[in-house]
Scaffold this active site. Sequence first.
Site, PDB file in Angstrom:
ATOM      1  N   GLY A  56       0.847  -1.193   0.000  1.00 51.85           N
ATOM      2  CA  GLY A  56       0.000   0.000   0.000  1.00 51.85           C
ATOM      3  C   GLY A  56       0.874   1.231   0.000  1.00 51.85           C
ATOM      4  O   GLY A  56       2.057   1.154   0.330  1.00 51.85           O
ATOM      5  N   CYS A  83       5.346  -6.075   1.545  1.00 52.73           N
ATOM      6  CA  CYS A  83       5.688  -4.650   1.546  1.00 52.73           C
ATOM      7  C   CYS A  83       4.993  -3.915   2.700  1.00 52.73           C
ATOM      8  O   CYS A  83       5.307  -4.151   3.844  1.00 52.73           O
ATOM      9  CB  CYS A  83       5.360  -4.051   0.180  1.00 52.73           C
ATOM     10  SG  CYS A  83       6.121  -2.448  -0.058  1.00 52.73           S
ATOM     11  N   TYR A  84       4.018  -3.052   2.441  1.00 51.88           N
ATOM     12  CA  TYR A  84       3.309  -2.383   3.532  1.00 51.88           C
ATOM     13  C   TYR A  84       2.713  -3.423   4.484  1.00 51.88           C
ATOM     14  O   TYR A  84       2.664  -3.216   5.700  1.00 51.88           O
ATOM     15  CB  TYR A  84       2.208  -1.488   2.952  1.00 51.88           C
ATOM     16  CG  TYR A  84       1.362  -0.759   3.974  1.00 51.88           C
ATOM     17  CD1 TYR A  84       1.867   0.314   4.686  1.00 51.88           C
ATOM     18  CD2 TYR A  84       0.037  -1.165   4.220  1.00 51.88           C
ATOM     19  CE1 TYR A  84       1.086   0.978   5.626  1.00 51.88           C
ATOM     20  CE2 TYR A  84      -0.751  -0.493   5.151  1.00 51.88           C
ATOM     21  CZ  TYR A  84      -0.223   0.584   5.852  1.00 51.88           C
ATOM     22  OH  TYR A  84      -1.003   1.240   6.770  1.00 51.88           O
ATOM     23  N   HIS A 170       7.938  -7.472  -3.907  1.00 48.80           N
ATOM     24  CA  HIS A 170       6.625  -7.872  -4.424  1.00 48.80           C
ATOM     25  C   HIS A 170       6.724  -9.187  -5.207  1.00 48.80           C
ATOM     26  O   HIS A 170       7.097  -9.168  -6.382  1.00 48.80           O
ATOM     27  CB  HIS A 170       6.065  -6.767  -5.338  1.00 48.80           C
ATOM     28  CG  HIS A 170       5.659  -5.548  -4.581  1.00 48.80           C
ATOM     29  ND1 HIS A 170       4.394  -5.385  -4.059  1.00 48.80           N
ATOM     30  CD2 HIS A 170       6.361  -4.446  -4.228  1.00 48.80           C
ATOM     31  CE1 HIS A 170       4.323  -4.229  -3.420  1.00 48.80           C
ATOM     32  NE2 HIS A 170       5.507  -3.643  -3.508  1.00 48.80           N
ATOM     33  N   GLU A 172       4.340 -10.819  -6.378  1.00 45.69           N
ATOM     34  CA  GLU A 172       3.214 -10.942  -7.311  1.00 45.69           C
ATOM     35  C   GLU A 172       3.502 -10.357  -8.688  1.00 45.69           C
ATOM     36  O   GLU A 172       2.777 -10.618  -9.638  1.00 45.69           O
ATOM     37  CB  GLU A 172       1.955 -10.286  -6.712  1.00 45.69           C
ATOM     38  CG  GLU A 172       1.981  -8.771  -6.563  1.00 45.69           C
ATOM     39  CD  GLU A 172       2.651  -8.281  -5.285  1.00 45.69           C
ATOM     40  OE1 GLU A 172       3.489  -9.013  -4.723  1.00 45.69           O
ATOM     41  OE2 GLU A 172       2.359  -7.140  -4.863  1.00 45.69           O
ATOM     42  N   ASP A 228     -17.639 -10.864 -22.542  1.00 44.08           N
ATOM     43  CA  ASP A 228     -18.249 -10.842 -21.204  1.00 44.08           C
ATOM     44  C   ASP A 228     -19.757 -11.055 -21.255  1.00 44.08           C
ATOM     45  O   ASP A 228     -20.301 -11.905 -20.541  1.00 44.08           O
ATOM     46  CB  ASP A 228     -17.965  -9.509 -20.497  1.00 44.08           C
ATOM     47  CG  ASP A 228     -16.480  -9.200 -20.468  1.00 44.08           C
ATOM     48  OD1 ASP A 228     -15.692 -10.138 -20.668  1.00 44.08           O
ATOM     49  OD2 ASP A 228     -16.126  -8.032 -20.263  1.00 44.08           O
ATOM     50  N   LYS A 369     -10.630 -11.213 -16.525  1.00 42.58           N
ATOM     51  CA  LYS A 369     -10.931 -11.375 -17.947  1.00 42.58           C
ATOM     52  C   LYS A 369     -10.486 -12.743 -18.492  1.00 42.58           C
ATOM     53  O   LYS A 369     -11.235 -13.413 -19.193  1.00 42.58           O
ATOM     54  CB  LYS A 369     -10.235 -10.263 -18.740  1.00 42.58           C
ATOM     55  CG  LYS A 369     -10.596 -10.233 -20.196  1.00 42.58           C
ATOM     56  CD  LYS A 369     -11.840  -9.410 -20.405  1.00 42.58           C
ATOM     57  CE  LYS A 369     -12.261  -9.358 -21.846  1.00 42.58           C
ATOM     58  NZ  LYS A 369     -13.420  -8.477 -22.000  1.00 42.58           N
TER      59      LYS A 369
END
Length: 513
Positions: A56, A83-84, A170, A172, A228, A369
Amino acid sequence: MVQHDKILILDFGSQYSHLIARRVREMNVYSELRDGQISLDEIRAFEPKGIILSGGPGSVYDQGSPHPDPGLWELGLPILGICYGQQLMTHHLGGKVERGSEREYGRAMLRLLRTGEILQGMPQESVVWMSHGDRVTEPPQGFRVLAISDNAPFAAIGDTTRNFFGLQFHPEVTHTQRGGPIFERFLIGICRCKRDWRMGSYIEESVAQIRAQVGDGHVIGGISGGVDSTVAAVLTSKAIGDRFTAIFVDNGVLRKDEGKKVMERLHEKLHVRIQHVDASKRFLDALKGVTDPEEKRKVIGNMFIHVFEDEAKKLGEAQFLLQGTLYPDVIESTSHKGPSATIKSHHNVGGLLENMRLELVEPLRLLFKDEVRALGRELGVDATLVSRHPFPGPGLAVRCLGEITQERLDVLREADRIYIEEIRKAGLYDQIAQAFAVLLPCRTVGVMGDNRTYEEVIALRAVTSTDFMTADWYQMPYDVLQSCSNRIINEVSGVNRVVYDVSSKPPATVEWE
Ligand code: XMP
């Protein structure tokens, strides 16, 4: 309903938060992203097998920066702070966090000291991605240092008794070389999650959920021909059959044969009940003389609402409206203000709900998606549709620059069809995020045989992009450009020049209008 093992991701506003959810689901473990400050009761009700605290932009010392419910640490669940999230963990459990005077941003070399289980299988050195201001300067009691980097003496810390782990980098983001295996160790090795999140099971659950929500009521929903709305329609039709009616509005600015294809794919092959409305004259009349891009959008948006409402009335009482809302839209509208909240998308049917008193059915609201595409494949939706480039709601109206007339639309449709055909023939379609032709509002001089011509110009656009917030122009091979140009100039009457757009976003946008 099948009970999956679930991971709760508490969002503290990082622009990467949604990527954590992606990484977890890629491991076939179900995860949801929730506001970082939800109550302990809400956390318990979710029944997670483990918790991940996102990064964050805040500092744990700032007034008003988000903190989790302090009861979190007593739940007995494994927790991974990123991280945060690592700083929150450190601060709450009695360690020290120091305010950074500058942000550290970019690549760093991670050096492994011990695996602490979560880093098992990591090489001695690997590249990780850092993006932080504050940093941990003293871990809480019970924690050991697992890895360091040049600027971070506590790049990875862990308490293997309580199963608490903190990472300054990070895992991710794809720039972190071995991020995936870290999640795998946490989810499978430490939280002991079963890898049972699959699209097949999503279909069963979603069908059951739609039936439970709708009861013996009726659902209507607009379909655009895109991925979608198509997938949402097929799923709903599978759940409640003919009590769902899809309304397909031909607004006159669709691509060539779009209406025919939608009917073939959805009605004939997948037996979705569809009301096909040809409203092209109404739309084109309303667009007469309109050249301003935003005005075109407004006219089309408003007319869509009118036409849809008229059709809905004709169909009789429906109590529910189907919408193909995806997870990023949900995150966007529920997450608190952080960098992840600034991303906006185009909503085309927002006005519908204001006028009609309908309850929303949103069977895709937990999916990304590419998960929707996987679901589409599983449901038997045509492969070319599932992997299709996005097409904007206002359609060819924002690609037919200047005045929109039937003749100009026909020219654009033909050119666009040839362009996409050539890209597919060259096997490039799936490497490109979006490709389309644009008809420019000017004429240029040319020569054909012995005659001077004065005709219209087609611009070809192709971009690569992951989220369409930024995009690069696609380096189309010259031979493909050549065959597109030859064919368009020869086969489309009224066009004597073709140009290729070499602008990236920013500063250009993907669409020309
Ligand atoms: P821009 O032009 O903003 O496009 O760089 C980014 C993505 O959004 C699509 N786009 C729209 N989609 N209604 C839509 O449904 C719109 O008004 C609209 N304008 C742009 C565009 O095709 C690209 O994928």
